[in-house]
Write a protein that holds these residues in place. Structure first.
Motif, PDB file in Angstrom:
ATOM      1  N   TRP A   1       5.831   5.410 -14.102  1.00 16.69           N
ATOM      2  CA  TRP A   1       5.503   4.038 -13.685  1.00 16.69           C
ATOM      3  C   TRP A   1       6.429   3.019 -14.340  1.00 16.69           C
ATOM      4  CZ3 TRP A   1       1.359   1.083 -16.721  1.00 16.69           C
ATOM      5  CH2 TRP A   1       1.252  -0.223 -16.254  1.00 16.69           C
ATOM      6  N   ARG A   2       6.568   3.123 -15.649  1.00 13.25           N
ATOM      7  CA  ARG A   2       7.406   2.150 -16.354  1.00 13.25           C
ATOM      8  C   ARG A   2       8.880   2.325 -16.001  1.00 13.25           C
ATOM      9  NH1 ARG A   2       4.814  -1.706 -16.546  1.00 13.25           N
ATOM     10  NH2 ARG A   2       6.543  -2.597 -17.746  1.00 13.25           N
ATOM     11  N   LEU A   3       9.315   3.561 -15.797  1.00 11.59           N
ATOM     12  CA  LEU A   3      10.716   3.794 -15.437  1.00 11.59           C
ATOM     13  C   LEU A   3      11.011   3.256 -14.044  1.00 11.59           C
ATOM     14  CD1 LEU A   3      13.457   5.046 -16.093  1.00 11.59           C
ATOM     15  CD2 LEU A   3      12.604   7.210 -15.160  1.00 11.59           C
ATOM     16  N   GLY A   4      10.093   3.474 -13.097  1.00 10.72           N
ATOM     17  CA  GLY A   4      10.298   2.955 -11.760  1.00 10.72           C
ATOM     18  C   GLY A   4      10.369   1.441 -11.729  1.00 10.72           C
ATOM     19  N   VAL A   5       9.511   0.790 -12.502  1.00  6.55           N
ATOM     20  CA  VAL A   5       9.550  -0.674 -12.585  1.00  6.55           C
ATOM     21  C   VAL A   5      10.867  -1.138 -13.190  1.00  6.55           C
ATOM     22  CG1 VAL A   5       8.478  -2.683 -13.673  1.00  6.55           C
ATOM     23  CG2 VAL A   5       7.039  -0.891 -12.662  1.00  6.55           C
TER      24      VAL A   5
ATOM     25  N   ALA B   1      -2.532  -0.114  -7.744  1.00  6.91           N
ATOM     26  CA  ALA B   1      -3.713   0.698  -8.048  1.00  6.91           C
ATOM     27  C   ALA B   1      -3.420   1.562  -9.267  1.00  6.91           C
ATOM     28  CB  ALA B   1      -4.091   1.556  -6.847  1.00  6.91           C
ATOM     29  N   LYS B   2      -3.902   1.134 -10.413  1.00  6.29           N
ATOM     30  CA  LYS B   2      -3.625   1.879 -11.647  1.00  6.29           C
ATOM     31  C   LYS B   2      -4.318   3.239 -11.680  1.00  6.29           C
ATOM     32  CE  LYS B   2      -1.065  -1.329 -13.451  1.00  6.29           C
ATOM     33  NZ  LYS B   2      -1.110  -2.293 -12.322  1.00  6.29           N
ATOM     34  N   GLY B   3      -5.289   3.431 -10.819  1.00  8.82           N
ATOM     35  CA  GLY B   3      -5.934   4.742 -10.758  1.00  8.82           C
ATOM     36  C   GLY B   3      -5.000   5.846 -10.307  1.00  8.82           C
ATOM     37  N   ALA B   4      -3.863   5.465  -9.698  1.00  9.22           N
ATOM     38  CA  ALA B   4      -2.883   6.473  -9.286  1.00  9.22           C
ATOM     39  C   ALA B   4      -2.298   7.210 -10.488  1.00  9.22           C
ATOM     40  CB  ALA B   4      -1.764   5.818  -8.486  1.00  9.22           C
ATOM     41  N   LEU B   5      -2.406   6.618 -11.670  1.00  4.90           N
ATOM     42  CA  LEU B   5      -1.901   7.292 -12.874  1.00  4.90           C
ATOM     43  C   LEU B   5      -2.687   8.565 -13.192  1.00  4.90           C
ATOM     44  CD1 LEU B   5      -1.365   4.158 -15.170  1.00  4.90           C
ATOM     45  CD2 LEU B   5       0.390   5.437 -13.919  1.00  4.90           C
ATOM     46  N   LEU B   6      -3.893   8.687 -12.665  1.00  9.42           N
ATOM     47  CA  LEU B   6      -4.719   9.872 -12.924  1.00  9.42           C
ATOM     48  C   LEU B   6      -4.488  10.983 -11.909  1.00  9.42           C
ATOM     49  CD1 LEU B   6      -8.110   8.111 -13.760  1.00  9.42           C
ATOM     50  CD2 LEU B   6      -6.355   8.904 -15.359  1.00  9.42           C
ATOM     51  N   ALA B   7      -3.665  10.727 -10.900  1.00  9.32           N
ATOM     52  CA  ALA B   7      -3.458  11.742  -9.868  1.00  9.32           C
ATOM     53  C   ALA B   7      -2.794  12.984 -10.436  1.00  9.32           C
ATOM     54  CB  ALA B   7      -2.616  11.152  -8.734  1.00  9.32           C
ATOM     55  N   TRP B   8      -1.780  12.821 -11.270  1.00  9.70           N
ATOM     56  CA  TRP B   8      -1.076  13.963 -11.848  1.00  9.70           C
ATOM     57  C   TRP B   8      -2.003  14.816 -12.701  1.00  9.70           C
ATOM     58  CZ3 TRP B   8       4.535  13.466 -14.138  1.00  9.70           C
ATOM     59  CH2 TRP B   8       4.965  14.720 -14.585  1.00  9.70           C
ATOM     60  N   PRO B   9      -2.655  14.266 -13.756  1.00  8.51           N
ATOM     61  CA  PRO B   9      -3.511  15.140 -14.571  1.00  8.51           C
ATOM     62  C   PRO B   9      -4.670  15.734 -13.791  1.00  8.51           C
ATOM     63  CG  PRO B   9      -3.795  12.827 -15.173  1.00  8.51           C
ATOM     64  CD  PRO B   9      -2.590  12.892 -14.285  1.00  8.51           C
ATOM     65  N   PHE B  10      -5.221  14.999 -12.820  1.00 10.33           N
ATOM     66  CA  PHE B  10      -6.339  15.534 -12.034  1.00 10.33           C
ATOM     67  C   PHE B  10      -5.889  16.746 -11.216  1.00 10.33           C
ATOM     68  CE2 PHE B  10      -8.757  15.653  -8.056  1.00 10.33           C
ATOM     69  CZ  PHE B  10     -10.042  15.826  -8.557  1.00 10.33           C
ATOM     70  N   ALA B  11      -4.775  16.608 -10.514  1.00 12.28           N
ATOM     71  CA  ALA B  11      -4.279  17.727  -9.712  1.00 12.28           C
ATOM     72  C   ALA B  11      -3.907  18.916 -10.587  1.00 12.28           C
ATOM     73  CB  ALA B  11      -3.075  17.277  -8.883  1.00 12.28           C
TER      74      ALA B  11
ATOM     75  N   ILE C   1       0.842  -1.205   0.000  1.00 12.73           N
ATOM     76  CA  ILE C   1       0.000   0.000   0.000  1.00 12.73           C
ATOM     77  C   ILE C   1       0.874   1.251   0.000  1.00 12.73           C
ATOM     78  CG2 ILE C   1      -1.755   1.266   1.283  1.00 12.73           C
ATOM     79  CD1 ILE C   1      -2.741  -1.374   2.382  1.00 12.73           C
ATOM     80  N   GLY C   2       1.993   1.189   0.709  1.00 10.81           N
ATOM     81  CA  GLY C   2       2.895   2.336   0.728  1.00 10.81           C
ATOM     82  C   GLY C   2       3.503   2.634  -0.629  1.00 10.81           C
ATOM     83  N   VAL C   3       3.720   1.600  -1.437  1.00  6.82           N
ATOM     84  CA  VAL C   3       4.251   1.822  -2.795  1.00  6.82           C
ATOM     85  C   VAL C   3       3.266   2.629  -3.624  1.00  6.82           C
ATOM     86  CG1 VAL C   3       4.932   0.667  -4.927  1.00  6.82           C
ATOM     87  CG2 VAL C   3       5.699  -0.236  -2.726  1.00  6.82           C
ATOM     88  N   ASP C   4       1.994   2.232  -3.592  1.00 10.43           N
ATOM     89  CA  ASP C   4       0.973   2.976  -4.336  1.00 10.43           C
ATOM     90  C   ASP C   4       0.767   4.376  -3.758  1.00 10.43           C
ATOM     91  OD1 ASP C   4       0.684   0.695  -5.803  1.00 10.43           O
ATOM     92  OD2 ASP C   4      -1.189   0.058  -4.865  1.00 10.43           O
ATOM     93  N   GLY C   5       0.789   4.477  -2.422  1.00  6.25           N
ATOM     94  CA  GLY C   5       0.611   5.782  -1.811  1.00  6.25           C
ATOM     95  C   GLY C   5       1.736   6.745  -2.125  1.00  6.25           C
ATOM     96  N   THR C   6       2.964   6.227  -2.165  1.00  2.00           N
ATOM     97  CA  THR C   6       4.099   7.091  -2.511  1.00  2.00           C
ATOM     98  C   THR C   6       3.963   7.630  -3.918  1.00  2.00           C
ATOM     99  OG1 THR C   6       5.542   5.828  -1.029  1.00  2.00           O
ATOM    100  CG2 THR C   6       6.602   7.172  -2.715  1.00  2.00           C
ATOM    101  N   PHE C   7       3.582   6.767  -4.849  1.00  2.00           N
ATOM    102  CA  PHE C   7       3.399   7.219  -6.231  1.00  2.00           C
ATOM    103  C   PHE C   7       2.292   8.268  -6.312  1.00  2.00           C
ATOM    104  CE2 PHE C   7       1.783   7.159 -10.505  1.00  2.00           C
ATOM    105  CZ  PHE C   7       2.908   7.012 -11.304  1.00  2.00           C
TER     106      PHE C   7
ATOM    107  N   LEU D   1       9.192  -3.708  -8.068  1.00  2.00           N
ATOM    108  CA  LEU D   1       8.409  -2.496  -7.848  1.00  2.00           C
ATOM    109  C   LEU D   1       7.240  -2.490  -8.822  1.00  2.00           C
ATOM    110  CD1 LEU D   1       8.411   0.131  -6.157  1.00  2.00           C
ATOM    111  CD2 LEU D   1       9.640   1.220  -8.033  1.00  2.00           C
ATOM    112  N   LYS D   2       6.038  -2.452  -8.293  1.00  2.00           N
ATOM    113  CA  LYS D   2       4.866  -2.453  -9.156  1.00  2.00           C
ATOM    114  C   LYS D   2       3.794  -1.539  -8.575  1.00  2.00           C
ATOM    115  CE  LYS D   2       2.698  -6.545  -7.059  1.00  2.00           C
ATOM    116  NZ  LYS D   2       2.156  -7.893  -7.338  1.00  2.00           N
ATOM    117  N   LEU D   3       2.931  -1.091  -9.459  1.00  2.00           N
ATOM    118  CA  LEU D   3       1.838  -0.192  -9.079  1.00  2.00           C
ATOM    119  C   LEU D   3       0.557  -1.007  -9.073  1.00  2.00           C
ATOM    120  CD1 LEU D   3       1.274   2.821  -8.433  1.00  2.00           C
ATOM    121  CD2 LEU D   3       0.726   3.116 -10.851  1.00  2.00           C
TER     122      LEU D   3
END
Length: 235
Positions: free
Chosen positions: A162-166, A195-205, A114-120, A191-193
């Motif tokens: 995401w892909r670079l971190g992996v 919750a793929k919904g985290a990818l929308l955090a950047w454009p949403f913010a 969960i911390g991996v997804d939260g950090t991203f 290292l994997k993500l």
């Protein structure tokens, strides 16, 4: 004998609602723009439905939007490096059972995944806020192409991060890692993500903050006068 002409009232006695009469034929000819797009009297660019009074043309806006999208997306490189560096490690352990290797979580109740997804997600929100602020400061006028470019660039940047971190993280072949470190030795999971919904955090913010900044501090459209009316100087 003709009646005397009544002189026009002084400027200070004119009503603010007075309108100017249409220009005469001579004035219309004097106002005709040159072929290069400027007026003969003022030399200023002409305006029409194919020109924008308050900003550059659509081609310029699209070109600026494309540059913005690429620049924002390249920020995903930094996001990917930070995610790989700051994300918690998920510990795995390899064991041999019945002649075959088995890999399992060392701490089954841990919250590292969960911390991996939260950090991203937190990093992506921060990158979205920074990119929106920078784009607003560089070009306060805004516009639909710029907003679309900000959203597209943020999404592409998230995917790139995401892909670079992996790729920077541990190898995805956990069985090979377990064999290489030995039985009962702890090693880091890939290292994997989750919750793929985290990818929308950047454009949403980025969209929310940019629209808020534009609404609060962006340029205001001038008040439109009624059709055929002109503002009287000094009124």
């Amino acid at each position: 004998m003709s009646a005397p002409l009544t002189p026009p009232p002084p400027p200070h006695e004119r009503s603010p609602r007075d309108v100017w009469r249409p220009p005469s034929d001579g004035q219309t000819a004097a106002m005709t723009p040159h072929a290069d797009g400027t007026g003969p009297a003022t030399g200023q660019p002409r305006h029409g439905w194919w020109y924008e009074q308050d900003g550059p043309g659509m081609k310029v806006e699209i070109r600026e939007a494309a540059v913005t999208a690429v620049a924002v997306a390249l920020g995903g490189v930094l996001l990917g490096v930070l995610w790989w560096w700051l994300a918690p490690r998920v510990p795995y352990v390899g064991d041999v059972a019945g002649g075959s290797w088995v890999v399992y979580l060392k701490d089954s109740e841990g919250e590292q995944s969960i911390g991996v997804d939260g950090t991203f997600t937190l990093l992506a929100l921060g990158f979205g806020a920074v990119s929106a602020l920078v784009v607003f400061l560089v070009r306060r006028r805004g516009g639909v192409p710029l907003v679309v470019a900000l959203a597209v660039g943020g999404l592409l940047g998230s995917v790139l991060a995401w892909r670079l971190g992996v790729w920077l993280g541990p190898a995805s072949d956990v069985m090979a890692q377990a064999r290489s470190v030995g039985e009962g030795v702890t090693f880091d999971a890939p290292l994997k993500l989750g919750a793929k919904g985290a990818l929308l955090a950047w454009p949403f913010a980025a969209l929310v903050l940019h629209l808020g900044l534009t609404g609060l501090f962006g340029p205001r459209d001038p008040e439109q006068l009624p059709a055929g009316a002109y503002e009287v100087p000094g009124a």
